[in-house]
Write a protein that holds these residues in place. Structure first.
Motif, PDB file in Angstrom:
ATOM      1  N   ALA A  49     -71.195  72.948   8.586  1.00 57.55           N
ATOM      2  CA  ALA A  49     -70.243  72.274   9.299  1.00 57.55           C
ATOM      3  C   ALA A  49     -70.696  71.536  10.317  1.00 57.55           C
ATOM      4  O   ALA A  49     -70.396  70.285  10.718  1.00 57.55           O
ATOM      5  CB  ALA A  49     -68.951  73.176   9.676  1.00 57.55           C
ATOM      6  N   ALA A  50     -71.516  72.040  11.148  1.00 60.63           N
ATOM      7  CA  ALA A  50     -72.176  71.588  12.368  1.00 60.63           C
ATOM      8  C   ALA A  50     -72.987  70.426  12.101  1.00 60.63           C
ATOM      9  O   ALA A  50     -73.005  69.262  12.788  1.00 60.63           O
ATOM     10  CB  ALA A  50     -73.018  72.492  13.124  1.00 60.63           C
ATOM     11  N   GLU A  51     -73.798  70.456  10.933  1.00 61.97           N
ATOM     12  CA  GLU A  51     -74.549  69.311  10.365  1.00 61.97           C
ATOM     13  C   GLU A  51     -73.937  68.248  10.072  1.00 61.97           C
ATOM     14  O   GLU A  51     -73.986  66.971  10.517  1.00 61.97           O
ATOM     15  CB  GLU A  51     -75.557  69.557   9.396  1.00 61.97           C
ATOM     16  CG  GLU A  51     -76.861  70.655   9.912  1.00 61.97           C
ATOM     17  CD  GLU A  51     -77.532  71.267   8.886  1.00 61.97           C
ATOM     18  OE1 GLU A  51     -78.596  71.660   8.922  1.00 61.97           O
ATOM     19  OE2 GLU A  51     -76.828  71.706   7.654  1.00 61.97           O
ATOM     20  N   LEU A  52     -72.803  68.408   9.270  1.00 65.78           N
ATOM     21  CA  LEU A  52     -72.136  67.384   8.936  1.00 65.78           C
ATOM     22  C   LEU A  52     -71.274  66.573   9.860  1.00 65.78           C
ATOM     23  O   LEU A  52     -71.109  65.479  10.043  1.00 65.78           O
ATOM     24  CB  LEU A  52     -70.982  67.765   7.559  1.00 65.78           C
ATOM     25  CG  LEU A  52     -71.570  68.140   6.204  1.00 65.78           C
ATOM     26  CD1 LEU A  52     -70.693  68.679   5.539  1.00 65.78           C
ATOM     27  CD2 LEU A  52     -72.353  66.663   5.729  1.00 65.78           C
ATOM     28  N   SER A  53     -70.537  67.308  10.760  1.00 69.83           N
ATOM     29  CA  SER A  53     -70.322  67.014  12.002  1.00 69.83           C
ATOM     30  C   SER A  53     -71.053  66.021  12.839  1.00 69.83           C
ATOM     31  O   SER A  53     -70.422  64.920  13.323  1.00 69.83           O
ATOM     32  CB  SER A  53     -69.607  68.073  12.780  1.00 69.83           C
ATOM     33  OG  SER A  53     -68.558  68.742  12.309  1.00 69.83           O
ATOM     34  N   LEU A  59     -65.196  64.246   7.624  1.00 71.63           N
ATOM     35  CA  LEU A  59     -66.676  64.274   8.501  1.00 71.63           C
ATOM     36  C   LEU A  59     -67.274  63.093   7.428  1.00 71.63           C
ATOM     37  O   LEU A  59     -67.762  63.439   6.616  1.00 71.63           O
ATOM     38  CB  LEU A  59     -67.290  65.480   8.265  1.00 71.63           C
ATOM     39  CG  LEU A  59     -66.575  66.769   9.108  1.00 71.63           C
ATOM     40  CD1 LEU A  59     -67.104  67.980   9.033  1.00 71.63           C
ATOM     41  CD2 LEU A  59     -66.280  66.227  10.571  1.00 71.63           C
ATOM     42  N   ASN A  60     -67.175  61.819   8.024  1.00 69.32           N
ATOM     43  CA  ASN A  60     -67.695  60.642   7.284  1.00 69.32           C
ATOM     44  C   ASN A  60     -68.548  59.991   8.197  1.00 69.32           C
ATOM     45  O   ASN A  60     -67.929  59.735   8.809  1.00 69.32           O
ATOM     46  CB  ASN A  60     -66.562  60.086   6.552  1.00 69.32           C
ATOM     47  CG  ASN A  60     -66.808  59.256   5.338  1.00 69.32           C
ATOM     48  OD1 ASN A  60     -67.893  58.407   5.532  1.00 69.32           O
ATOM     49  ND2 ASN A  60     -65.753  58.894   4.573  1.00 69.32           N
ATOM     50  N   THR A  61     -69.668  59.537   7.552  1.00 70.56           N
ATOM     51  CA  THR A  61     -70.464  58.557   8.369  1.00 70.56           C
ATOM     52  C   THR A  61     -70.116  57.109   7.958  1.00 70.56           C
ATOM     53  O   THR A  61     -70.326  56.195   8.762  1.00 70.56           O
ATOM     54  CB  THR A  61     -71.961  58.593   7.870  1.00 70.56           C
ATOM     55  OG1 THR A  61     -72.326  58.337   6.629  1.00 70.56           O
ATOM     56  CG2 THR A  61     -72.498  60.112   8.096  1.00 70.56           C
ATOM     57  N   TYR A  62     -69.195  56.941   7.098  1.00 67.56           N
ATOM     58  CA  TYR A  62     -68.890  55.650   6.722  1.00 67.56           C
ATOM     59  C   TYR A  62     -69.793  54.372   6.589  1.00 67.56           C
ATOM     60  O   TYR A  62     -69.959  53.254   6.897  1.00 67.56           O
ATOM     61  CB  TYR A  62     -67.969  55.020   7.859  1.00 67.56           C
ATOM     62  CG  TYR A  62     -66.749  55.697   8.129  1.00 67.56           C
ATOM     63  CD1 TYR A  62     -65.550  55.618   7.080  1.00 67.56           C
ATOM     64  CD2 TYR A  62     -66.367  56.946   8.808  1.00 67.56           C
ATOM     65  CE1 TYR A  62     -64.329  56.674   7.343  1.00 67.56           C
ATOM     66  CE2 TYR A  62     -65.606  57.631   8.991  1.00 67.56           C
ATOM     67  CZ  TYR A  62     -64.398  57.423   8.245  1.00 67.56           C
ATOM     68  OH  TYR A  62     -63.222  58.405   8.319  1.00 67.56           O
ATOM     69  N   ALA A  95     -71.488  62.586  11.066  1.00 69.06           N
ATOM     70  CA  ALA A  95     -70.460  61.769  10.879  1.00 69.06           C
ATOM     71  C   ALA A  95     -70.332  61.371  12.376  1.00 69.06           C
ATOM     72  O   ALA A  95     -70.046  60.110  12.761  1.00 69.06           O
ATOM     73  CB  ALA A  95     -69.178  62.703  10.597  1.00 69.06           C
ATOM     74  N   MET A  96     -70.378  62.142  13.504  1.00 64.34           N
ATOM     75  CA  MET A  96     -70.319  61.830  14.935  1.00 64.34           C
ATOM     76  C   MET A  96     -71.461  60.500  15.290  1.00 64.34           C
ATOM     77  O   MET A  96     -71.399  59.579  15.943  1.00 64.34           O
ATOM     78  CB  MET A  96     -70.411  62.777  15.761  1.00 64.34           C
ATOM     79  CG  MET A  96     -69.127  63.502  16.049  1.00 64.34           C
ATOM     80  SD  MET A  96     -67.939  62.547  16.322  1.00 64.34           S
ATOM     81  CE  MET A  96     -68.170  62.130  18.102  1.00 64.34           C
ATOM     82  N   ASN A  97     -72.725  60.650  14.447  1.00 57.05           N
ATOM     83  CA  ASN A  97     -73.722  59.514  14.631  1.00 57.05           C
ATOM     84  C   ASN A  97     -73.581  58.491  13.595  1.00 57.05           C
ATOM     85  O   ASN A  97     -74.555  57.535  13.691  1.00 57.05           O
ATOM     86  CB  ASN A  97     -75.005  60.190  14.432  1.00 57.05           C
ATOM     87  CG  ASN A  97     -75.343  61.017  15.616  1.00 57.05           C
ATOM     88  OD1 ASN A  97     -75.060  60.828  16.787  1.00 57.05           O
ATOM     89  ND2 ASN A  97     -76.052  62.332  15.277  1.00 57.05           N
ATOM     90  N   GLY A  98     -72.348  58.439  12.966  1.00 57.22           N
ATOM     91  CA  GLY A  98     -72.041  57.415  11.876  1.00 57.22           C
ATOM     92  C   GLY A  98     -71.629  56.247  12.487  1.00 57.22           C
ATOM     93  O   GLY A  98     -71.410  55.915  13.725  1.00 57.22           O
ATOM     94  N   ARG A  99     -71.093  55.106  11.608  1.00 53.25           N
ATOM     95  CA  ARG A  99     -70.472  54.152  12.071  1.00 53.25           C
ATOM     96  C   ARG A  99     -69.222  53.997  12.791  1.00 53.25           C
ATOM     97  O   ARG A  99     -68.648  52.955  13.500  1.00 53.25           O
ATOM     98  CB  ARG A  99     -70.479  53.043  10.802  1.00 53.25           C
ATOM     99  CG  ARG A  99     -71.713  52.667  10.369  1.00 53.25           C
ATOM    100  CD  ARG A  99     -71.693  51.632   9.039  1.00 53.25           C
ATOM    101  NE  ARG A  99     -70.758  50.521   9.194  1.00 53.25           N
ATOM    102  CZ  ARG A  99     -70.056  49.984   8.412  1.00 53.25           C
ATOM    103  NH1 ARG A  99     -70.301  50.367   7.087  1.00 53.25           N
ATOM    104  NH2 ARG A  99     -69.383  48.922   8.606  1.00 53.25           N
ATOM    105  N   HIS A 100     -68.480  55.156  12.540  1.00 53.27           N
ATOM    106  CA  HIS A 100     -67.307  55.122  13.292  1.00 53.27           C
ATOM    107  C   HIS A 100     -66.762  56.608  13.835  1.00 53.27           C
ATOM    108  O   HIS A 100     -65.752  57.327  13.323  1.00 53.27           O
ATOM    109  CB  HIS A 100     -66.029  54.938  12.095  1.00 53.27           C
ATOM    110  CG  HIS A 100     -66.172  53.414  11.920  1.00 53.27           C
ATOM    111  ND1 HIS A 100     -65.627  52.691  12.756  1.00 53.27           N
ATOM    112  CD2 HIS A 100     -66.525  53.049  10.676  1.00 53.27           C
ATOM    113  CE1 HIS A 100     -65.716  51.212  12.141  1.00 53.27           C
ATOM    114  NE2 HIS A 100     -66.247  51.468  10.730  1.00 53.27           N
TER     115      HIS A 100
END
Length: 167
Positions: free
Chosen positions: A70-74, A20-23, A77-82
């Motif tokens: 988990a929900a917030e990190l997900s 779960l990474n925003t990159y 991450a889904m709103n991140g760059r990848h």
């Protein structure tokens, strides 16, 4: 000589580490390229674990936010760059989630207790980054007498030469 380490169970668990990474960090482009190569194998491992009802535990950095879930990190991450690298490895509502603050999945987390209560003695590690969090987690699993596997094709790195040395 007496066996002086704790007995571990026979159950296996798949640990999905830091996916779960925003990159949105300094090494993001290099890491994302490696993650793109690892995601198909990691997604196959996750699908197989779910199909075989193997315990799946997501362990993720909290990026300094101690109120994150988990929900917030997900969502971040889904709103991140990848998001295409995140979506195939999102956790299901029934799966376990452990927040970590440092490199190892064991350092200052309840993971060892969770594994013990679930009878886990074998770990499969997938995720990122091979030469950092995967390495420290594998070392900590080893000193705790867990049997483990780190599938080369299912982990991602920032520095390829360090990842090769790690594996």
């Amino acid at each position: 000589m007496a066996n002086d380490h704790p007995a571990r169970g026979d159950r296996a668990a798949l640990l999905v580490i830091d996916m779960l990474n925003t990159y949105e960090h300094a090494d993001a482009n290099t890491l994302a390229a490696s993650v793109a190569e690892a995601v198909p194998a990691a997604a196959r491992l996750l699908a197989r674990a779910r199909e075989e009802e193997t315990l799946v535990i997501f362990v993720n950095d909290n990026y300094g936010d101690w109120n994150s879930s988990a929900a917030e990190l997900s969502e971040r991450a889904m709103n991140g760059r990848h998001p295409e690298l995140v979506e195939p490895l999102l956790l299901a509502p029934e799966e376990c989630f452990v927040i970590k603050a440092r490199h190892s999945v064991f350092y200052a987390t309840p993971l060892e207790y969770l594994l013990e209560t679930q009878g886990v003695g074998r770990l499969v590690l997938t995720g990122q980054a091979t030469e950092q969090c995967i390495l420290y987690s594998a070392l900590d699993a080893y000193v705790r007498h867990f049997r483990m596997a780190v599938p080369r094709e299912a982990v991602a790195h920032i520095h390829e030469h360090l990842a090769k040395a790690t594996l």
